[in-house]
Design a protein around this motif. Structure first.
Motif, PDB file in Angstrom:
ATOM      1  N   GLY A  86       8.422  17.474 -13.842  1.00  0.00           N
ATOM      2  CA  GLY A  86       9.743  18.084 -13.704  1.00  0.00           C
ATOM      3  C   GLY A  86      10.741  17.202 -12.981  1.00  0.00           C
ATOM      4  O   GLY A  86      11.171  17.523 -11.885  1.00  0.00           O
ATOM      5  N   TRP A  87      11.096  16.111 -13.611  1.00  0.00           N
ATOM      6  CA  TRP A  87      12.052  15.174 -13.032  1.00  0.00           C
ATOM      7  C   TRP A  87      13.474  15.701 -13.230  1.00  0.00           C
ATOM      8  O   TRP A  87      14.263  15.145 -13.975  1.00  0.00           O
ATOM      9  N   THR A  88      13.778  16.787 -12.547  1.00  0.00           N
ATOM     10  CA  THR A  88      15.076  17.439 -12.688  1.00  0.00           C
ATOM     11  C   THR A  88      16.080  16.883 -11.682  1.00  0.00           C
ATOM     12  O   THR A  88      15.712  16.146 -10.756  1.00  0.00           O
ATOM     13  N   ARG A  89      17.299  17.270 -11.871  1.00  0.00           N
ATOM     14  CA  ARG A  89      18.348  16.863 -10.928  1.00  0.00           C
ATOM     15  C   ARG A  89      18.033  17.377  -9.525  1.00  0.00           C
ATOM     16  O   ARG A  89      18.267  16.684  -8.540  1.00  0.00           O
ATOM     17  N   SER A  90      17.496  18.590  -9.440  1.00  0.00           N
ATOM     18  CA  SER A  90      17.125  19.167  -8.146  1.00  0.00           C
ATOM     19  C   SER A  90      16.078  18.307  -7.436  1.00  0.00           C
ATOM     20  O   SER A  90      16.141  18.103  -6.224  1.00  0.00           O
ATOM     21  N   PHE A  91      15.096  17.794  -8.199  1.00  0.00           N
ATOM     22  CA  PHE A  91      14.079  16.935  -7.599  1.00  0.00           C
ATOM     23  C   PHE A  91      14.701  15.635  -7.095  1.00  0.00           C
ATOM     24  O   PHE A  91      14.407  15.190  -5.984  1.00  0.00           O
ATOM     25  N   TRP A  92      15.524  14.999  -7.927  1.00  0.00           N
ATOM     26  CA  TRP A  92      16.137  13.728  -7.522  1.00  0.00           C
ATOM     27  C   TRP A  92      17.006  13.905  -6.282  1.00  0.00           C
ATOM     28  O   TRP A  92      17.024  13.038  -5.405  1.00  0.00           O
ATOM     29  N   TYR A 100      14.089  22.379   3.093  1.00  0.00           N
ATOM     30  CA  TYR A 100      14.752  21.907   1.880  1.00  0.00           C
ATOM     31  C   TYR A 100      13.762  21.808   0.715  1.00  0.00           C
ATOM     32  O   TYR A 100      14.056  22.232  -0.398  1.00  0.00           O
ATOM     33  N   PHE A 101      12.565  21.271   0.985  1.00  0.00           N
ATOM     34  CA  PHE A 101      11.537  21.168  -0.055  1.00  0.00           C
ATOM     35  C   PHE A 101      11.205  22.545  -0.629  1.00  0.00           C
ATOM     36  O   PHE A 101      11.195  22.739  -1.844  1.00  0.00           O
ATOM     37  N   HIS A 102      10.923  23.506   0.230  1.00  0.00           N
ATOM     38  CA  HIS A 102      10.471  24.817  -0.233  1.00  0.00           C
ATOM     39  C   HIS A 102      11.589  25.666  -0.826  1.00  0.00           C
ATOM     40  O   HIS A 102      11.324  26.561  -1.630  1.00  0.00           O
ATOM     41  N   ARG A 103      12.818  25.378  -0.467  1.00  0.00           N
ATOM     42  CA  ARG A 103      13.952  26.127  -1.028  1.00  0.00           C
ATOM     43  C   ARG A 103      14.496  25.484  -2.302  1.00  0.00           C
ATOM     44  O   ARG A 103      15.273  26.093  -3.023  1.00  0.00           O
ATOM     45  N   SER A 104      14.098  24.250  -2.585  1.00  0.00           N
ATOM     46  CA  SER A 104      14.578  23.557  -3.788  1.00  0.00           C
ATOM     47  C   SER A 104      13.923  24.131  -5.036  1.00  0.00           C
ATOM     48  O   SER A 104      12.784  24.592  -5.003  1.00  0.00           O
ATOM     49  N   SER A 105      14.632  24.020  -6.128  1.00  0.00           N
ATOM     50  CA  SER A 105      14.169  24.655  -7.372  1.00  0.00           C
ATOM     51  C   SER A 105      13.574  23.648  -8.354  1.00  0.00           C
ATOM     52  O   SER A 105      13.893  23.669  -9.529  1.00  0.00           O
ATOM     53  N   PHE A 106      12.713  22.774  -7.868  1.00  0.00           N
ATOM     54  CA  PHE A 106      11.997  21.895  -8.789  1.00  0.00           C
ATOM     55  C   PHE A 106      10.519  22.288  -8.784  1.00  0.00           C
ATOM     56  O   PHE A 106      10.034  22.938  -7.862  1.00  0.00           O
ATOM     57  N   LEU A 107       9.809  21.888  -9.812  1.00  0.00           N
ATOM     58  CA  LEU A 107       8.396  22.223  -9.975  1.00  0.00           C
ATOM     59  C   LEU A 107       7.571  21.568  -8.871  1.00  0.00           C
ATOM     60  O   LEU A 107       7.663  20.368  -8.639  1.00  0.00           O
ATOM     61  N   LYS A 108       6.761  22.383  -8.219  1.00  0.00           N
ATOM     62  CA  LYS A 108       5.920  21.895  -7.110  1.00  0.00           C
ATOM     63  C   LYS A 108       4.459  22.110  -7.492  1.00  0.00           C
ATOM     64  O   LYS A 108       3.784  22.989  -6.977  1.00  0.00           O
ATOM     65  N   ASN A 128       0.824  -1.206   0.000  1.00  0.00           N
ATOM     66  CA  ASN A 128       0.000   0.000   0.000  1.00  0.00           C
ATOM     67  C   ASN A 128       0.862   1.263   0.000  1.00  0.00           C
ATOM     68  O   ASN A 128       0.587   2.216  -0.729  1.00  0.00           O
ATOM     69  N   LEU A 129       1.898   1.265   0.812  1.00  0.00           N
ATOM     70  CA  LEU A 129       2.791   2.423   0.866  1.00  0.00           C
ATOM     71  C   LEU A 129       3.507   2.631  -0.462  1.00  0.00           C
ATOM     72  O   LEU A 129       3.605   3.761  -0.960  1.00  0.00           O
ATOM     73  N   LEU A 130       3.972   1.557  -1.073  1.00  0.00           N
ATOM     74  CA  LEU A 130       4.625   1.672  -2.389  1.00  0.00           C
ATOM     75  C   LEU A 130       3.635   2.097  -3.475  1.00  0.00           C
ATOM     76  O   LEU A 130       3.969   2.918  -4.339  1.00  0.00           O
ATOM     77  N   LEU A 131       2.429   1.573  -3.435  1.00  0.00           N
ATOM     78  CA  LEU A 131       1.405   1.956  -4.408  1.00  0.00           C
ATOM     79  C   LEU A 131       1.036   3.432  -4.264  1.00  0.00           C
ATOM     80  O   LEU A 131       0.926   4.160  -5.261  1.00  0.00           O
ATOM     81  N   THR A 132       0.869   3.889  -3.045  1.00  0.00           N
ATOM     82  CA  THR A 132       0.552   5.304  -2.806  1.00  0.00           C
ATOM     83  C   THR A 132       1.657   6.204  -3.344  1.00  0.00           C
ATOM     84  O   THR A 132       1.391   7.212  -3.998  1.00  0.00           O
ATOM     85  N   ASN A 133       2.911   5.827  -3.080  1.00  0.00           N
ATOM     86  CA  ASN A 133       4.035   6.609  -3.601  1.00  0.00           C
ATOM     87  C   ASN A 133       4.075   6.584  -5.116  1.00  0.00           C
ATOM     88  O   ASN A 133       4.343   7.609  -5.747  1.00  0.00           O
ATOM     89  N   THR A 134       3.815   5.441  -5.699  1.00  0.00           N
ATOM     90  CA  THR A 134       3.814   5.339  -7.158  1.00  0.00           C
ATOM     91  C   THR A 134       2.762   6.261  -7.759  1.00  0.00           C
ATOM     92  O   THR A 134       3.041   7.025  -8.689  1.00  0.00           O
ATOM     93  N   LEU A 135       1.544   6.206  -7.219  1.00  0.00           N
ATOM     94  CA  LEU A 135       0.482   7.078  -7.721  1.00  0.00           C
ATOM     95  C   LEU A 135       0.832   8.553  -7.518  1.00  0.00           C
ATOM     96  O   LEU A 135       0.621   9.377  -8.410  1.00  0.00           O
ATOM     97  N   LEU A 136       1.366   8.873  -6.364  1.00  0.00           N
ATOM     98  CA  LEU A 136       1.757  10.253  -6.083  1.00  0.00           C
ATOM     99  C   LEU A 136       2.782  10.748  -7.088  1.00  0.00           C
ATOM    100  O   LEU A 136       2.622  11.807  -7.698  1.00  0.00           O
ATOM    101  N   PHE A 137       3.833   9.975  -7.297  1.00  0.00           N
ATOM    102  CA  PHE A 137       4.921  10.450  -8.147  1.00  0.00           C
ATOM    103  C   PHE A 137       4.653  10.274  -9.640  1.00  0.00           C
ATOM    104  O   PHE A 137       5.358  10.856 -10.464  1.00  0.00           O
ATOM    105  N   LEU A 138       3.614   9.531 -10.007  1.00  0.00           N
ATOM    106  CA  LEU A 138       3.199   9.514 -11.410  1.00  0.00           C
ATOM    107  C   LEU A 138       2.692  10.894 -11.839  1.00  0.00           C
ATOM    108  O   LEU A 138       2.744  11.247 -13.017  1.00  0.00           O
ATOM    109  N   PHE A 139       2.197  11.667 -10.897  1.00  0.00           N
ATOM    110  CA  PHE A 139       1.685  13.004 -11.177  1.00  0.00           C
ATOM    111  C   PHE A 139       2.730  14.104 -10.999  1.00  0.00           C
ATOM    112  O   PHE A 139       2.434  15.275 -11.209  1.00  0.00           O
ATOM    113  N   HIS A 140       3.934  13.721 -10.585  1.00  0.00           N
ATOM    114  CA  HIS A 140       5.002  14.723 -10.444  1.00  0.00           C
ATOM    115  C   HIS A 140       5.432  15.197 -11.827  1.00  0.00           C
ATOM    116  O   HIS A 140       5.543  14.411 -12.767  1.00  0.00           O
TER     117      HIS A 140
END
Length: 187
Positions: free
Chosen positions: A31-37, A156-164, A17-29
């Motif tokens: 901007g897979w930039t270096r900053s995000f990774w 760190y999340f709010h100061r990072s320069s990836f698309l939110k 369930n935890l892996l499925l929730t993360n998968t669904l969440l990050f399917l909608f992310h």
């Protein structure tokens, strides 16, 4: 889980369930930039590191041990705990994204959202053997520690320069909150 005669079956599905929730969440992310990774890896690693310190020293959260429900462990900490920290930081960061404009206000609000969620997670986690507290009571230090680690990661999340701009993130947070709040009143 709260009403079922198949509690063991539901507990066995918690990692899935935890892996499925993360998968669904990050399917909608977007901007897979270096900053995000870098953020994703750091959130996972910081979560794991603080949990390791917590399990082995009692510092930050109080004295606790993980049960078998969350699956595979690395140095007595379930690997999925790092994944959970990533998901909760990311989802709660998105929830507060439009509430304020300054990164520090967003970070404090995001950390407060995470502590609110943890307030409801704790009794459920203990009941279903995610982890257990040595004193059999959830120490107040757990919530202080959660706030401090969450604040660090929220900054760190709010100061990072990836698309939110993930439309799924607030829903994931809401579903987690409703699920654990509902179960916490039953345990």
């Amino acid at each position: 889980m709260g009403f079922s005669a198949y509690e063991d079956w539901f507990k066995a599905l918690v990692p899935f369930n935890l892996l499925l929730t993360n998968t669904l969440l990050f399917l909608f992310h977007r901007g897979w930039t270096r900053s995000f990774w870098l953020f994703a890896f750091t959130a996972w690693w910081v979560g794991m590191a603080f949990e390791w310190v917590g399990v082995h020293t009692g510092l930050m959260f109080g004295e606790y041990v993980y049960g078998p429900t969350l699956g595979l462990k690395l140095w007595e900490v379930p690997v999925l705990i790092g994944v959970n920290w990533l998901m909760l930081v990311y989802a709660s960061g998105h929830v507060v994204q439009k509430v304020a404009s300054h990164w520090l206000v967003k970070s404090v609000l995001g950390a407060a959202h995470m502590v609110l969620l943890d307030y409801f997670i704790e009794p459920v986690a203990v009941r279903f053997d995610f982890w257990s507290w040595h004193a059999e009571a959830i120490p107040f230090s757990n919530f202080i520690g959660w706030f401090l680690v969450a604040l660090l990661l929220q900054v760190y999340f709010h100061r990072s320069s990836f698309l939110k701009d993930n439309p799924m993130a607030p829903w994931v947070f809401l579903v987690q909150l409703l699920f654990f709040a509902g179960l916490s009143f039953m345990v």
